[in-house]
Design a protein around this motif. Structure first.
Motif, short mmCIF file in Angstrom:
data_model
loop_
_atom_site.label_atom_id
_atom_site.label_comp_id
_atom_site.label_asym_id
_atom_site.label_seq_id
_atom_site.Cartn_x
_atom_site.Cartn_y
_atom_site.Cartn_z
N MET A 51 1.70 30.43 14.05
CA MET A 51 0.83 31.47 14.60
C MET A 51 1.56 32.80 14.49
N ASP A 53 1.28 37.28 13.82
CA ASP A 53 0.47 38.49 13.86
C ASP A 53 0.10 38.92 12.45
N GLY A 95 5.42 36.17 16.26
CA GLY A 95 4.57 35.03 16.56
C GLY A 95 5.40 33.80 16.87
N LYS A 135 -5.14 34.14 21.16
CA LYS A 135 -3.72 34.33 20.85
C LYS A 135 -2.88 34.34 22.12
#
Length: 301
Positions: A51, A53, A95, A135
């Motif tokens: 995950m 950005d 992330g 997120k």
């Protein structure tokens, strides 16, 4: 394609980028704390959630190249390939990464449900595009799991809590995946028209002469969707499977060719059947008539 890094166990990626190893079978990495890292094209034999950005331009993801620059979530299951080949540059990312080995989830609720998490099927259009709220939820869960790994290694129930966190993260990913799926399914008419065009182009380009009948896998690939994902959308839109729709498309072409005066053998070959009897069987299963019975019936009208 040259693989830069083989992630044979969850911590191989952490070692490669200089992140701490916190558990024998689970790795949680906060990119913000690692600093600049090199790009690598990886073959992963663990389960992974990335995950970020922002992903690097030209990232390889499954069968294609992933282009979303705003970031999202990419999931990998054992045997998959992803990343960007090492080009000598280094970059700071932001992330989280979660990697866990298959042996760590054996006999657990995660193992029982892992096959239901279709976001592990890697096709570029299926990468999870997360909302800011989504997120935030996943980042907090990753941070909590990271804290558990850092500080509670000798505490009672440590591994059970880790599995619970992983299961919760996967369940949230699945919720977000289903949210995205519903949004795409709502655009089913567009996907259906593109599906129709894929089939039309297949025959227009004569692909049936070398590849035979169009397959669900081929059509899904042309639409940048996995077969399962594609099948769910078509069923929701049409009430029938992609295989049934392809068969209907082929039968309609067959009828047109028969009515134009072509022989059964010619029609079978033109449609991509290896043997005429295979065409006859499919046609009868779909219409209740053999091609010859259909032809004779049309002549009597």
């Amino acid at each position: 394609m040259t693989i830069d890094l083989y992630i044979n166990e969850a911590n191989d990626y952490a070692r490669d980028i200089g992140a701490p190893v916190l558990h024998p079978h689970v790795s949680v990495i906060h990119y913000d704390e690692v600093g600049e890292i090199r790009h690598t094209l990886n073959r992963t034999n663990s389960y992974g959630i990335f995950m970020q950005d922002e992903f690097p331009e030209g990232l390889t993801y499954g069968i294609g190249t992933y282009h979303d620059g705003d970031g999202s979530l990419l999931a990998f299951s054992p045997g998959q390939i992803g990343g960007k080949p090492d080009d000598g540059t280094r970059r700071q990312y932001h992330g989280w990464v979660l990697l866990f080995d298959g042996e760590f989830i054996q006999g657990s609720a995660i193992e029982q449900r892992i096959g239901d998490y279709q976001f592990f099927s890697y096709y570029s259009n299926e990468a999870l595009i997360l909302t800011p709220r989504e997120k935030s939820i996943l980042s907090q869960l990753m941070a909590n799991l990271h804290h558990e790994l850092q500080t509670q290694s000798q505490a009672f129930g440590h591994d059970d809590i880790i599995r619970d966190y992983i299961l919760l993260i996967l369940d949230y990913c699945n919720r977000f995946y289903l949210r995205q799926y519903k949004e795409i399914a709502a655009e089913g008419s567009d996907i259906l028209s593109r599906f129709q065009q894929v089939l039309t182009d297949y025959y227009a380009h004569g692909m049936q002469k070398t590849k035979g009948l169009p397959s669900v896998k081929y059509c899904a690939s042309e639409l940048c969707l996995s077969p399962n994902y594609f099948g769910d959308i078509i069923r929701d839109t049409l009430g029938e499977s992609p295989k049934d729709y392809i068969r209907g498309f082929v039968v309609m072409r067959a009828k047109n060719l028969i009515l134009s005066g072509k022989t059964i053998d010619h029609v079978a070959k033109e449609l991509g059947f290896e043997y005429p009897q295979h065409f006859t069987r499919m046609f009868k299963n779909a219409t209740g008539q053999t091609p010859r019975q259909f032809c004779d019936g049309q002549r009597k009208k």
